[in-house]
Scaffold this motif. Structure first.
Motif, PDB file in Angstrom:
ATOM      1  N   ILE A  72      10.164 -22.613   5.931  1.00  0.00           N
ATOM      2  CA  ILE A  72       9.899 -21.658   7.016  1.00  0.00           C
ATOM      3  C   ILE A  72       8.672 -20.834   6.653  1.00  0.00           C
ATOM      4  CG2 ILE A  72      12.279 -21.486   7.821  1.00  0.00           C
ATOM      5  CD1 ILE A  72      12.486 -18.828   6.392  1.00  0.00           C
ATOM      6  N   GLY A  73       7.946 -20.421   7.678  1.00  0.00           N
ATOM      7  CA  GLY A  73       6.802 -19.548   7.479  1.00  0.00           C
ATOM      8  C   GLY A  73       7.265 -18.111   7.563  1.00  0.00           C
ATOM      9  N   VAL A  74       6.932 -17.322   6.556  1.00  0.00           N
ATOM     10  CA  VAL A  74       7.358 -15.924   6.498  1.00  0.00           C
ATOM     11  C   VAL A  74       6.123 -15.031   6.484  1.00  0.00           C
ATOM     12  CG1 VAL A  74       8.729 -14.233   5.222  1.00  0.00           C
ATOM     13  CG2 VAL A  74       9.376 -16.629   5.158  1.00  0.00           C
ATOM     14  N   GLU A  75       6.161 -13.990   7.287  1.00  0.00           N
ATOM     15  CA  GLU A  75       5.062 -13.017   7.334  1.00  0.00           C
ATOM     16  C   GLU A  75       5.482 -11.794   6.531  1.00  0.00           C
ATOM     17  OE1 GLU A  75       3.936 -11.183  11.153  1.00  0.00           O
ATOM     18  OE2 GLU A  75       2.073 -12.305  10.907  1.00  0.00           O
ATOM     19  N   VAL A  76       4.787 -11.547   5.420  1.00  0.00           N
ATOM     20  CA  VAL A  76       5.144 -10.475   4.494  1.00  0.00           C
ATOM     21  C   VAL A  76       3.980  -9.504   4.381  1.00  0.00           C
ATOM     22  CG1 VAL A  76       5.991  -9.984   2.169  1.00  0.00           C
ATOM     23  CG2 VAL A  76       6.477 -12.180   3.199  1.00  0.00           C
ATOM     24  N   ASN A  77       4.274  -8.223   4.282  1.00  0.00           N
ATOM     25  CA  ASN A  77       3.230  -7.217   4.086  1.00  0.00           C
ATOM     26  C   ASN A  77       2.840  -7.157   2.612  1.00  0.00           C
ATOM     27  OD1 ASN A  77       3.177  -6.485   6.752  1.00  0.00           O
ATOM     28  ND2 ASN A  77       4.534  -4.746   6.500  1.00  0.00           N
ATOM     29  N   LYS A  78       1.526  -7.045   2.369  1.00  0.00           N
ATOM     30  CA  LYS A  78       1.020  -6.921   1.005  1.00  0.00           C
ATOM     31  C   LYS A  78      -0.052  -5.844   0.985  1.00  0.00           C
ATOM     32  CE  LYS A  78      -1.003  -9.535  -2.794  1.00  0.00           C
ATOM     33  NZ  LYS A  78      -1.475 -10.843  -3.276  1.00  0.00           N
ATOM     34  N   GLN A  79       0.122  -4.870   0.086  1.00  0.00           N
ATOM     35  CA  GLN A  79      -0.874  -3.800  -0.005  1.00  0.00           C
ATOM     36  C   GLN A  79      -1.988  -4.234  -0.936  1.00  0.00           C
ATOM     37  OE1 GLN A  79       0.623   0.090  -0.935  1.00  0.00           O
ATOM     38  NE2 GLN A  79      -1.418   0.902  -1.298  1.00  0.00           N
ATOM     39  N   VAL A  80      -3.213  -4.224  -0.417  1.00  0.00           N
ATOM     40  CA  VAL A  80      -4.395  -4.532  -1.203  1.00  0.00           C
ATOM     41  C   VAL A  80      -5.316  -3.329  -1.097  1.00  0.00           C
ATOM     42  CG1 VAL A  80      -6.340  -6.113  -1.517  1.00  0.00           C
ATOM     43  CG2 VAL A  80      -4.150  -6.979  -0.706  1.00  0.00           C
ATOM     44  N   ARG A  81      -5.452  -2.595  -2.192  1.00  0.00           N
ATOM     45  CA  ARG A  81      -6.181  -1.329  -2.245  1.00  0.00           C
ATOM     46  C   ARG A  81      -5.663  -0.380  -1.177  1.00  0.00           C
ATOM     47  NH1 ARG A  81     -10.534  -4.903  -3.528  1.00  0.00           N
ATOM     48  NH2 ARG A  81     -10.985  -4.746  -5.760  1.00  0.00           N
ATOM     49  N   ASN A  82      -6.487  -0.075  -0.173  1.00  0.00           N
ATOM     50  CA  ASN A  82      -6.065   0.950   0.794  1.00  0.00           C
ATOM     51  C   ASN A  82      -5.610   0.372   2.129  1.00  0.00           C
ATOM     52  OD1 ASN A  82      -8.542   0.029   1.536  1.00  0.00           O
ATOM     53  ND2 ASN A  82      -9.386   2.015   2.076  1.00  0.00           N
ATOM     54  N   LYS A  83      -5.349  -0.939   2.164  1.00  0.00           N
ATOM     55  CA  LYS A  83      -4.914  -1.525   3.438  1.00  0.00           C
ATOM     56  C   LYS A  83      -3.688  -2.413   3.219  1.00  0.00           C
ATOM     57  CE  LYS A  83      -8.631  -4.938   3.035  1.00  0.00           C
ATOM     58  NZ  LYS A  83      -9.356  -4.395   1.907  1.00  0.00           N
ATOM     59  N   ILE A  84      -2.890  -2.557   4.257  1.00  0.00           N
ATOM     60  CA  ILE A  84      -1.712  -3.417   4.199  1.00  0.00           C
ATOM     61  C   ILE A  84      -1.999  -4.662   5.029  1.00  0.00           C
ATOM     62  CG2 ILE A  84       0.710  -3.629   4.820  1.00  0.00           C
ATOM     63  CD1 ILE A  84       0.964  -0.619   4.262  1.00  0.00           C
ATOM     64  N   LEU A  85      -1.987  -5.818   4.361  1.00  0.00           N
ATOM     65  CA  LEU A  85      -2.283  -7.079   5.023  1.00  0.00           C
ATOM     66  C   LEU A  85      -0.990  -7.807   5.351  1.00  0.00           C
ATOM     67  CD1 LEU A  85      -5.051  -8.340   2.576  1.00  0.00           C
ATOM     68  CD2 LEU A  85      -5.396  -7.114   4.709  1.00  0.00           C
ATOM     69  N   LYS A  86      -0.987  -8.531   6.467  1.00  0.00           N
ATOM     70  CA  LYS A  86       0.153  -9.377   6.810  1.00  0.00           C
ATOM     71  C   LYS A  86      -0.149 -10.766   6.283  1.00  0.00           C
ATOM     72  CE  LYS A  86       2.187  -7.082  10.738  1.00  0.00           C
ATOM     73  NZ  LYS A  86       2.666  -7.188  12.104  1.00  0.00           N
TER      74      LYS A  86
END
Length: 165
Positions: A72-86
């Motif tokens: 399954i494809g899962v969309e997870v939040n990841k913080q990279v420096r000052n932004k949160i990427l999906k």
């Protein structure tokens, strides 16, 4: 030798199977049905190497955005420096489990719908918003109560050297 920086570095305990949970994977893992929009917890099963996500995603909660035959494809939040990427990752179903993070919201939604239906039948308008717990209610001290004054015992050096009071 310096520490390695490989893909599975520092995962000796992280990916280890729990106590008394070793052995073959149960069939329930494969028979579970995931739908797009479901919340899932990424929990790596160290005994299955195929379709294993990176150690960063272990313990993260995400939403299903794609369903394939074995993964399954899962969309997870990841913080990279000052932004949160999906981040969108594909994970085999052995490494995910249904999340319980949404249960309370769904339960509250059902209760609110029931309350709204009851209020509509009575012809009332109610608010289903959660209210913060206010301060404790005030009270009056009874007139017959006795007051006690508490004062500290003075420190006496001489008695302390002899062994106390």
């Amino acid at each position: 030798m310096p520490a390695g920086h490989g893909l599975r570095s520092r995962t000796r305990d992280l990916f280890a199977r729990p106590f008394r949970k070793k052995g073959p994977t149960h069939l329930t893992t494969y028979l579970r049905i995931f739908k797009i929009g479901d919340y899932v917890d990424v929990k790596v099963n160290g005994s299955i190497h195929k379709g294993m996500p990176h150690k960063f995603y272990h313990g993260r909660t995400g939403r299903v955005w794609n369903v394939t035959k074995r993964a399954i494809g899962v969309e997870v939040n990841k913080q990279v420096r000052n932004k949160i990427l999906k981040k969108r990752i594909h994970v085999r179903i052995e490494h995910v489990q249904p999340s319980r993070c949404h249960e309370e919201v769904q339960l509250r939604r059902k209760q609110n719908d029931k309350l709204k239906a009851e209020a509509k039948a009575q012809g009332k308008i109610i608010s289903t918003k959660r209210q913060p717990k206010g301060p404790n209610p005030g009270f009056m001290v009874v007139e017959g109560a006795t007051l006690e004054t508490v004062t500290p015992i003075p420190y006496d050096v001489v008695n302390d050297l002899k062994g106390g009071y």
